[in-house]
Scaffold this active site. Sequence first.
Site, short mmCIF file in Angstrom:
data_model
loop_
_atom_site.label_atom_id
_atom_site.label_comp_id
_atom_site.label_asym_id
_atom_site.label_seq_id
_atom_site.Cartn_x
_atom_site.Cartn_y
_atom_site.Cartn_z
N CYS A 408 0.84 -1.20 0.00
CA CYS A 408 0.00 0.00 0.00
C CYS A 408 0.88 1.26 0.00
CB CYS A 408 -0.97 -0.05 1.18
SG CYS A 408 -2.34 1.13 1.02
N HIS A 545 -3.53 -5.21 0.07
CA HIS A 545 -3.03 -5.73 1.35
C HIS A 545 -3.09 -7.26 1.34
CE1 HIS A 545 -2.71 -2.02 3.85
NE2 HIS A 545 -3.56 -1.55 2.94
N GLU A 547 -1.71 -9.34 3.20
CA GLU A 547 -1.67 -9.95 4.53
C GLU A 547 -3.05 -10.35 5.03
OE1 GLU A 547 -1.66 -5.39 5.38
OE2 GLU A 547 -1.03 -6.78 3.81
#
Length: 582
Positions: A408, A545, A547
Amino acid sequence: PPSFSLSLCLVMVKYVVVTGGVLSGIGKGVIASSTAMLLKAYGFRVTSIKIDPYLNIDAGTMSPFEHGEVFVLDDGGEADLDLGNYERFANLTLGKDNNITTGKIYSRVIEKERRGDYLGKTVQVVPHIVNEIQDWIERVAAVPADGEDGPPDVCVIELGGTVGDIESMPFIEALREFQFRVGTENFCVAHVSLVPVLGSVGEQKTKPTQNSVRTLRSLGINPQLICCRSSTPLEPAVSEKIRMFCQVAPEAVISVYDVSNLYRVPLLLLEQQMPRQIMDHFKLSLIGRVPNLVTWRALADKVDATKAKKQGVSIAIVGKYTGLSDSYLSVIKGIEHASNYVGIPTKIDWIDASNLEKGAEEYDSAWKTLKSVQGILVPGGFGSRGTEGKILAAKYARENGVPYFGICLGFQIMVIEYARAMTDLVGATSEEFAADGERTDVIVNMPEISTTQLGGTMRLGSRKTIFNTKVEDSLVKRLYQLVDNSVDKFIDERHRHRYEVNPDHISTLTDAGLKFSGQDESGVRQEIVELDSAEHPFYIGVQYHPEFLSRPLKPSAPFAGLVLAASGQLEKWLSAEDPSTL
């Protein structure tokens, strides 16, 4: 296990409520997640709800220092980090309505009052607020979270905060009433409490747990299970004392002591028959059901084996909120999942980005740490503080061949640094940051995003990223195919941003050597950037993102790539016919 669902023969969803006492951060989220995972392993369909008693509508506008990271869901919901635990452990896909806050409840009740839905009545906490809470729970509990049709069998609810907190009282009252609304035989409470060890003799103290359960019972809720957090297993006499004073069955006192890794917690609960006790309360039999935990046990063993290895790598997280590790919880989990997947122990070194800037008090120490690591990760964030330090970290990684992964803002930082160093774009920066003198905004606010309303206005949720066919041999695409060989033309990842690479400068940046290897469906918004492997071994950034979709048994591809690159094993894995044999 047999593919049997309660919902085929029963209308009523079963509810497991996890409450906490003594202090916050005691492990309710892990126990709730473990419970959901175990019930799913037995073949039951499961969903989860997290109740947060704060007045915010959601976690989107809260500082990570206040409440840890903001976890983004597929539907764009900005939620408490515990929903990440539920998704990772039980492999669920939750939505924004699975996170209930006081702000959401009051907003809905006030909206109804303004419409005149209450027919002139005085609107009060009881019954209107507590009824709204109950209606919300019942509605969301019927929504599947596993991708299949039909309602779930069990809904695991975690009540945030500590029993007795003034802000959670309406939710306690709602749950007290709810147990009679759905029937006490369909409502099971597991209370998580602390059993501290005091003094040099190591005596385990039960009084905090006794008082906590007394408080809960005084509010009209009787726990069926008491999960006792402690550093060591409960002594039999301590367990008996808790059973006697808290009025539960002997086997209902669950000893949740410290274990070698988080993935052993469900196994610990299983050893003490917690799923059986829950099903006994629901008057359901587990006969013929064997929990499918072979893969999970292997995972727990592999985590321990990986930790025991002496040769590992260090990865620096260069961020803004490094004072609280929960601010980057999913990033940490992404690294852990990748580390376990490839069997390479990984140590995280935290660097406050502002300390990399000249004049910082810890300047020398920060740079010494940065120069000692084998990989650098710059995560997402907002605001200008520390951005010049992040740019310096990206510059150091690019010039010295150190593996770098930007997420990001970390992706945008890469673009800014490259524009400054390799193009004639004077004063390259982001529209988000203040700058003196001449400037070129290579990162700009997305035109459809509000610049005045901050809550819930970003580009949020799961969106497609299309691999750029003009970029040959994309490292990022190869990484996704390494982890999932079904990946071909696109990937779905979760987003949370309001700025993008300025389309006006794409050609200048690509002519200088940056490879934008992934875009959104329009082909205009850039999602993935990388340098050619001949120029740098691992220099990648993603606007999304990854994750948030990393799982213990299926790590995020870019994270796996970072750990492999940091260890010098990336090409070995990419060229292997069967990487699972490595």
